[in-house]
Design an enzyme around this catalytic site. Structure first.
Site, short mmCIF file in Angstrom:
data_model
loop_
_atom_site.label_atom_id
_atom_site.label_comp_id
_atom_site.label_asym_id
_atom_site.label_seq_id
_atom_site.Cartn_x
_atom_site.Cartn_y
_atom_site.Cartn_z
N LYS A 183 0.85 -1.20 0.00
CA LYS A 183 0.00 0.00 0.00
C LYS A 183 0.89 1.26 0.00
O LYS A 183 2.06 1.19 0.35
CB LYS A 183 -0.96 -0.02 1.19
C1 LIG Z 1 -5.69 -4.04 1.14
C2 LIG Z 1 -7.17 -3.85 1.21
C3 LIG Z 1 -7.93 -4.16 2.36
C4 LIG Z 1 -7.39 -4.96 3.51
O1 LIG Z 1 -6.25 -4.54 4.08
P1 LIG Z 1 -5.25 -5.55 4.81
O2 LIG Z 1 -4.35 -4.58 5.52
O3 LIG Z 1 -4.56 -6.36 3.76
O4 LIG Z 1 -6.02 -6.38 5.76
C5 LIG Z 1 -9.27 -3.82 2.38
N1 LIG Z 1 -9.87 -3.25 1.34
C6 LIG Z 1 -9.20 -2.97 0.21
C7 LIG Z 1 -9.94 -2.32 -0.91
C8 LIG Z 1 -7.83 -3.27 0.09
O5 LIG Z 1 -7.19 -3.01 -1.04
#
Ligand SMILES: *Cc1c(COP(=O)(O)O)cnc(C)c1O
Length: 362
Positions: A183
């Protein structure tokens, strides 16, 4: 030739110093000064009053839903074209996800489809800002106000994403972020929850830490969770926040380079539409002919270039299958590819990737 991954975090700045501070001080668990520094720094960054850190973006969503009182008997409108965590957490809260279609232009939740999906049981809309582009927030906020619905924003892919110069996550009753390794801002694993109402914020803090009483040790007054972030994660997050602007600038420049290099090919970029700031979590392309999507990905893999397909729509997954057709979401999903999108991608690598895409179509 070295292979090019889809993502690789930029871990520069104060990250090593801050993590070493955790180690040398012994504050490696979920207490320590970096937690509150990262939380207040993040809140300030997005323009919210407060924020509370959690272990990942998935539990952030679950916590937000539970803290808003969403549960059995409630329907939550959600785009089918999203990462599965958006949907799973609605189910885990005991509520029912109601899948709606997306817009071909922006790839985001279709506000008209959301409007049509409202029933007497609808409690909330979950707006997911997919791949770094914001949803149409005027329409969605208006819809929620008009029908008395709660608004939850899943901003996991949207650090640096603005609608009319306002950071996403500040429109809804609650909002969540993810700091997974790929991210835009990362803590390895990690997440953040924001809520408009200070009472909901307080409930989030209470529920994420076993529901422990503020005044009586080991007294737990409600069924709750351990969803806490560690001081080490927060140390990484604070250092990431300090370089967030440079990461975002670079990602926008990368998207610009791809756009220039890919003109004239039978595909389109995921371009910003409307009064928005697209943060380009991922640089996405949509090929005109869906039957060419997987062969193109294989061609790129042969050139040492890693890609990702778009998410399959959730309404097609076995555990949450709905016997409906959402033609736009299905079509977008079949045509989408995420290209390498990390901030340290070089101009030479972008050229190599673009040339490999062009050679596929020759
Ligand atoms: C990455 C993501 C999540 C979840 O995040 P994690 O930290 O991997 O649990 C939720 N919603 C979206 C749209 C994502 O891209």
């Amino acid at each position: 030739m070295a292979s090019i991954p889809v993502y690789r975090p930029r871990l520069t700045g104060n990250v090593t110093a801050y993590v070493n501070e955790c180690l040398s001080s012994g504050w490696i668990s979920s207490r320590g000064e970096f937690i509150s520094k990262f939380e207040s720094g993040f809140a300030e960054y997005v323009g919210a009053a407060e924020a509370t850190s959690v272990a990942n973006g998935t539990v952030a969503l679950h916590l937000a839903l539970v803290a808003l009182g969403i549960g059995p008997g409630d329907e939550v409108i959600v785009p089918s074209l999203t990462y599965i965590a958006s949907v799973n957490t609605i189910l885990q809260a005991g509520a029912t996800p109601i899948f709606v279609d997306s817009l071909e232009t922006t790839l985001q939740l279709d506000p008209q489809a959301a409007h049509k999906a409202i029933t007497p049981r609808t409690r909330a809309v979950m707006a997911v800002h997919l791949y770094g582009h914001p949803c149409a927030m005027d329409a969605i906020v208006g819809l929620c106000e008009e029908h008395g619905l709660l608004l939850i924003e899943d901003c996991a892919e949207a650090v640096g994403t603005l609608w009319k110069e306002q950071h996403v996550g500040t429109f809804g009753d609650a909002a969540t972020f993810s700091f997974f390794g790929n991210k835009t801002v990362t803590t390895g694993e990690g997440g953040m929850v924001l809520a408009k109402d200070p009472i909901v914020m307080e409930r989030c803090r209470h529920l994420k830490s076993q529901g422990v009483s503020k005044t009586r040790e080991y007294w737990h007054d409600t069924l709750a969770y351990n969803y806490r972030m560690t001081n080490i994660q927060a140390a990484i997050g604070l250092a990431q926040l300090e370089i967030a602007e440079s990461i975002l600038e670079r990602k926008k420049a990368i998207a610009e380079s791809y756009r220039g290099a890919l003109v004239g090919l039978p595909l389109r970029m995921h371009d910003p539409v409307g009064p928005v700031e697209h943060s380009f979590w991922m640089c996405s392309i949509l090929v005109d002919d869906p039957s060419r999507r997987d062969p193109l990905r294989e061609h790129l893999a042969g050139h040492g270039i890693e890609t990702r397909p778009f998410f399959p729509p959730a309404h097609l997954m076995p555990h949450c299958r709905a016997n409906i057709s959402l033609p736009v979401a299905e079509s977008i999903s079949d045509r989408g590819i995420n290209l390498p999108s990390y901030p340290d991608l070089t101009s030479e690598e972008i050229e190599r990737i673009s040339e490999a895409i062009a050679s596929f179509y020759r």
